[in-house]
Design a protein around this motif. Structure first.
Motif, PDB file in Angstrom:
ATOM      1  N   LYS A   1       0.819  -1.234   0.014  1.00  0.00           N
ATOM      2  CA  LYS A   1      -0.095  -0.110  -0.031  1.00  0.00           C
ATOM      3  C   LYS A   1       0.815   1.373   0.090  1.00  0.00           C
ATOM      4  CE  LYS A   1      -4.457  -1.872   2.035  1.00  0.00           C
ATOM      5  NZ  LYS A   1      -5.223  -1.653   2.961  1.00  0.00           N
ATOM      6  N   PRO A   2       1.872   1.503   0.881  1.00  0.00           N
ATOM      7  CA  PRO A   2       2.564   2.535   0.786  1.00  0.00           C
ATOM      8  C   PRO A   2       3.431   2.659  -0.455  1.00  0.00           C
ATOM      9  CG  PRO A   2       3.168   1.094   2.770  1.00  0.00           C
ATOM     10  CD  PRO A   2       2.179   0.282   2.005  1.00  0.00           C
ATOM     11  N   ILE A   3       3.847   1.694  -1.387  1.00  0.00           N
ATOM     12  CA  ILE A   3       4.458   2.037  -2.433  1.00  0.00           C
ATOM     13  C   ILE A   3       3.683   2.321  -3.710  1.00  0.00           C
ATOM     14  CG2 ILE A   3       5.721   0.721  -4.407  1.00  0.00           C
ATOM     15  CD1 ILE A   3       7.351  -0.630  -2.088  1.00  0.00           C
ATOM     16  N   ILE A   4       2.454   1.444  -3.796  1.00  0.00           N
ATOM     17  CA  ILE A   4       1.265   1.954  -4.816  1.00  0.00           C
ATOM     18  C   ILE A   4       0.858   3.340  -4.324  1.00  0.00           C
ATOM     19  CG2 ILE A   4      -0.987   1.313  -5.640  1.00  0.00           C
ATOM     20  CD1 ILE A   4       1.253  -0.499  -6.575  1.00  0.00           C
ATOM     21  N   GLY A   5       0.731   3.705  -3.293  1.00  0.00           N
ATOM     22  CA  GLY A   5       0.165   4.906  -2.861  1.00  0.00           C
ATOM     23  C   GLY A   5       0.982   5.927  -3.472  1.00  0.00           C
ATOM     24  N   PHE A   6       2.542   5.890  -2.869  1.00  0.00           N
ATOM     25  CA  PHE A   6       3.385   7.016  -3.236  1.00  0.00           C
ATOM     26  C   PHE A   6       3.423   6.876  -4.916  1.00  0.00           C
ATOM     27  CE2 PHE A   6       7.857   7.749  -4.609  1.00  0.00           C
ATOM     28  CZ  PHE A   6       7.820   9.075  -3.790  1.00  0.00           C
ATOM     29  N   ILE A   7       3.731   5.904  -5.444  1.00  0.00           N
ATOM     30  CA  ILE A   7       3.323   5.871  -6.977  1.00  0.00           C
ATOM     31  C   ILE A   7       2.074   6.659  -7.391  1.00  0.00           C
ATOM     32  CG2 ILE A   7       3.386   4.855  -9.299  1.00  0.00           C
ATOM     33  CD1 ILE A   7       4.923   2.499  -7.917  1.00  0.00           C
ATOM     34  N   ASN A   8       1.023   6.528  -6.973  1.00  0.00           N
ATOM     35  CA  ASN A   8      -0.296   7.335  -7.240  1.00  0.00           C
ATOM     36  C   ASN A   8      -0.307   8.696  -6.845  1.00  0.00           C
ATOM     37  OD1 ASN A   8      -1.890   5.286  -8.438  1.00  0.00           O
ATOM     38  ND2 ASN A   8      -2.270   4.746  -6.261  1.00  0.00           N
ATOM     39  N   ILE A   9       0.507   9.183  -6.064  1.00  0.00           N
ATOM     40  CA  ILE A   9       0.629  10.447  -5.578  1.00  0.00           C
ATOM     41  C   ILE A   9       1.600  11.192  -6.711  1.00  0.00           C
ATOM     42  CG2 ILE A   9       1.564  12.146  -4.015  1.00  0.00           C
ATOM     43  CD1 ILE A   9       0.665  10.199  -1.789  1.00  0.00           C
ATOM     44  N   ILE A  10       2.685  10.594  -7.014  1.00  0.00           N
ATOM     45  CA  ILE A  10       3.526  11.082  -7.938  1.00  0.00           C
ATOM     46  C   ILE A  10       2.641  11.290  -9.313  1.00  0.00           C
ATOM     47  CG2 ILE A  10       5.688  10.641  -9.244  1.00  0.00           C
ATOM     48  CD1 ILE A  10       6.280  11.487  -6.436  1.00  0.00           C
ATOM     49  N   GLN A  11       2.018  10.415  -9.596  1.00  0.00           N
ATOM     50  CA  GLN A  11       1.351  10.404 -10.768  1.00  0.00           C
ATOM     51  C   GLN A  11       0.323  11.341 -10.997  1.00  0.00           C
ATOM     52  OE1 GLN A  11       2.091   7.522 -12.805  1.00  0.00           O
ATOM     53  NE2 GLN A  11       0.938   7.567 -14.463  1.00  0.00           N
ATOM     54  N   ALA A  12      -0.113  11.926  -9.812  1.00  0.00           N
ATOM     55  CA  ALA A  12      -0.912  12.878  -9.783  1.00  0.00           C
ATOM     56  C   ALA A  12      -0.286  14.447  -9.844  1.00  0.00           C
ATOM     57  CB  ALA A  12      -1.742  12.987  -8.597  1.00  0.00           C
TER      58      ALA A  12
ATOM     59  N   VAL B   1       9.820  10.921 -17.184  1.00  0.00           N
ATOM     60  CA  VAL B   1       9.056   9.871 -18.021  1.00  0.00           C
ATOM     61  C   VAL B   1       9.131   8.507 -17.534  1.00  0.00           C
ATOM     62  CG1 VAL B   1       8.941   8.505 -20.122  1.00  0.00           C
ATOM     63  CG2 VAL B   1       9.232  11.018 -20.332  1.00  0.00           C
ATOM     64  N   VAL B   2      10.140   8.018 -16.608  1.00  0.00           N
ATOM     65  CA  VAL B   2      10.306   7.027 -15.796  1.00  0.00           C
ATOM     66  C   VAL B   2       9.189   6.748 -14.696  1.00  0.00           C
ATOM     67  CG1 VAL B   2      11.781   5.545 -14.334  1.00  0.00           C
ATOM     68  CG2 VAL B   2      12.521   6.405 -16.508  1.00  0.00           C
ATOM     69  N   ILE B   3       9.239   8.027 -14.120  1.00  0.00           N
ATOM     70  CA  ILE B   3       8.398   8.052 -12.862  1.00  0.00           C
ATOM     71  C   ILE B   3       6.813   7.799 -13.364  1.00  0.00           C
ATOM     72  CG2 ILE B   3       7.553   9.831 -11.108  1.00  0.00           C
ATOM     73  CD1 ILE B   3      10.385  10.713 -10.876  1.00  0.00           C
ATOM     74  N   TYR B   4       6.434   8.602 -14.390  1.00  0.00           N
ATOM     75  CA  TYR B   4       5.109   8.406 -14.871  1.00  0.00           C
ATOM     76  C   TYR B   4       4.764   7.219 -15.500  1.00  0.00           C
ATOM     77  CZ  TYR B   4       4.010  13.229 -13.949  1.00  0.00           C
ATOM     78  OH  TYR B   4       3.776  14.482 -13.411  1.00  0.00           O
ATOM     79  N   SER B   5       6.063   6.291 -15.889  1.00  0.00           N
ATOM     80  CA  SER B   5       5.791   5.012 -16.655  1.00  0.00           C
ATOM     81  C   SER B   5       5.579   3.739 -15.586  1.00  0.00           C
ATOM     82  CB  SER B   5       6.699   4.787 -17.442  1.00  0.00           C
ATOM     83  OG  SER B   5       6.695   5.974 -18.530  1.00  0.00           O
ATOM     84  N   LEU B   6       5.955   4.093 -14.280  1.00  0.00           N
ATOM     85  CA  LEU B   6       6.006   3.123 -13.297  1.00  0.00           C
ATOM     86  C   LEU B   6       4.490   2.393 -12.838  1.00  0.00           C
ATOM     87  CD1 LEU B   6       8.984   4.368 -10.845  1.00  0.00           C
ATOM     88  CD2 LEU B   6       8.797   2.540 -12.389  1.00  0.00           C
ATOM     89  N   LEU B   7       3.412   3.432 -12.839  1.00  0.00           N
ATOM     90  CA  LEU B   7       2.343   2.847 -12.218  1.00  0.00           C
ATOM     91  C   LEU B   7       1.720   1.715 -12.837  1.00  0.00           C
ATOM     92  CD1 LEU B   7       0.134   3.363 -10.065  1.00  0.00           C
ATOM     93  CD2 LEU B   7      -0.948   4.992 -11.414  1.00  0.00           C
TER      94      LEU B   7
END
Length: 518
Positions: free
Chosen positions: A52-63, A88-94
């Motif tokens: 949950k922390p990792i998915i949540g962090f990636i979701n926040i960055i995506q926003a 681009v890498v950061i937005y591609s991770l999710l």
């Protein structure tokens, strides 16, 4: 259509070069996203507590808006390909992380139990059973990320990394639909090609026991494999050659992202190429003063042309000085002491801010000055640039000095505001006094009757350590001193904005006319 085809033919070398840049940047971003995203997806299947922390962090960055993320990365990574690829890498991770997790956790538990029953270890189960069975879902996430990466990489042009975004954003700045299409169409084709390639790779890496929906295992031709290897090898070799190439004595010329800056940047670069033995690298079309200042402070740009008023208000954050000579002297001394930069001789023209209106609207209300506009401003919509809306020497300060209160403010960047006023979506815009689009659209320029705007004389800004290393640069760039007045600069801008000549050609032609280069 014919004009577009003519444009493509005339710019084919530039388009192909930018396309290759775009593809190479996208390639490395996708590879990095896969190398990070897939292991991360595997990790959160193994360690439930961090899912949950990792998915949540990636979701926040995506926003986080992509331009904001680029702005946050620039102070740490400078400009160029590094922040573009990382963004681009950061937005591609999710999609990759989520699909990896979903693919691994949706495998029939009885298969896992059977594997344990025959004595397979956890790593063997992962390698021999889970990953092969999850590959179609993982590759679906990779394909989504890869196609998205192509579009996101257009933003690389804002920070000097090149790519097809250069054509798109230059076209928007100059209201040149041919240029916009010349960047957008290859980008769309590249996205489709990337999707096709990764579809084939999915087939290539899928185990033989996993069939397609029709029950048959699809095959990938040897020709496709050869082409794929050649493309990947070309990008790797090209990137490596740039990385390990011996460094020459190079001076980097920068510019901001509007027409005049592109012309002036090319003028400075052409002069240095013609009159010195230095290798000149052009990092033009950088997005705004903050990016430009970050670039020159991080030593990724050596010289660019700026405006005294901009440096005084936006960079030094000091009160306006209306006397041009005093302002120049003060700014020159201040940036030497604070930033290790200095200003060379002014080029000769004052590109001050102004407000402009559709001539029919101005005539109807008998508006000739900004004071006249104040009486009717609540009836109008203004479309300023986002920078002008928030500057003390822009709309913010004008409210205090002139009492301007507009009925609506629709901020937009670049030449879009000219299109807006032409379509009567707004009645007032900000402009630079030398804008070629003022002439192209036939707008009425309002008189600054209270002398609100400070002087915006253009002058080259250069790093002091660059001058110490290459002292000959000073005399070469100062060959432009006094060579440009307001009328001349507007005409040069008009050639790009209306006549669709390239900034490179306009700059080069003018230098030849003045006898500054051969």
């Amino acid at each position: 259509m014919s004009s577009f085809l003519e444009f493509i033919v005339s710019k084919k070398e530039q388009i192909l070069s930018l396309l290759f840049q775009h593809a190479t940047l996208t390639f490395w971003a996708i590879i990095a996203a896969i190398l990070i995203g897939v292991p991360l997806g595997i990790l959160i299947t193994k360690v439930k507590s961090i899912r949950k922390p990792i998915i949540g962090f990636i979701n926040i960055i995506q926003a986080v808006p992509s331009m904001a993320l680029l702005g946050l990365l620039i102070p740490f990574l400078g400009i160029g390909s590094k922040p573009a690829i990382i963004m681009v890498v950061i937005y591609s991770l999710l999609p990759i992380v989520k699909n990896t997790y979903t693919g691994l956790t949706n495998i029939d538990p009885t298969l896992i139990e059977s594997a344990r029953g025959i004595g397979l270890t956890r790593n063997q189960i992962l390698r021999l059973i889970q990953i092969p069975l999850a590959l179609p879902i993982i590759m679906a996430g990779v394909r989504i990320s890869a196609v998205t990466a192509v579009g996101l990489m257009t933003l690389a042009a804002f920070i000097g990394a090149g790519g097809l975004g250069y054509l798109v954003f230059s076209g928007i700045q100059t209201v040149n639909n041919n240029m916009i299409l010349a960047g957008a169409i290859p980008s769309c084709i590249l996205a489709l090609l990337v999707d096709y390639i990764f579809g084939k790779i999915e087939v290539l890496v899928s185990p033989k026991g996993i069939a397609s929906p029709d029950g048959k295992k699809k095959k990938v031709s040897i020709g496709f494999k050869v082409v794929l290897v050649i493309l990947a090898s070309t990008m790797i070799i090209t990137s490596a050659s740039k990385l390990f190439a011996p460094k020459k004595d190079t001076i980097v010329v920068g510019s901001k992202s509007f027409t005049e800056q592109l012309i002036l940047g090319n003028m400075v670069a052409d002069l240095l190429e013609a009159n010195t033995d230095l290798n000149v690298d052009r990092k033009l079309n950088l997005n705004g003063s903050s990016v430009m200042l970050s670039a020159i402070n991080s030593k990724e740009v050596d010289v660019y042309v700026d405006y005294i008023g901009t440096l005084l208000i936006s960079v030094l954050d000091e009160p306006m000085i209306n006397d041009a000579d005093k302002a120049y002297s003060h700014v020159k001394t201040s940036i030497e002491n604070k930033f290790g930069l200095t200003m060379l001789d002014p080029l000769g023209f004052n590109n001050t801010y102004t407000l402009a209106m559709n001539p029919e609207v101005a005539s109807k209300y008998n508006i000739k000055s900004i004071s006249d506009l104040t009486k009717f401003s609540k009836n109008f919509t203004i479309s300023p640039t986002m920078e002008f809306e928030n500057r003390d020497d822009g709309l913010k300060g004008m409210k205090e000095v002139y009492g301007l209160e507009f009925g609506n403010i629709k901020a937009m960047d670049g030449s879009l505001r000219y299109t807006a006023i032409d379509n009567n979506e707004c009645q007032v815009i900000d402009a630079f006094s030398t804008d070629g689009l003022l002439k192209a659209f036939g707008l009425t320029v309002l008189k600054d009757d209270k002398n609100f705007f400070p002087p915006y004389h253009a002058a080259p800004v250069i790093r002091m350590d660059t001058l110490e290393k290459y002292p000959e640069v000073k005399d070469v760039i100062n060959m432009l001193s006094g060579k440009l007045d307001e009328t001349t600069m507007m005409e040069l801008n008009y050639k790009v904005d209306k006549l669709n000549e390239s900034p490179e050609k306009v700059a080069n032609d003018y230098l030849k006319e003045q006898g500054l280069i051969k």
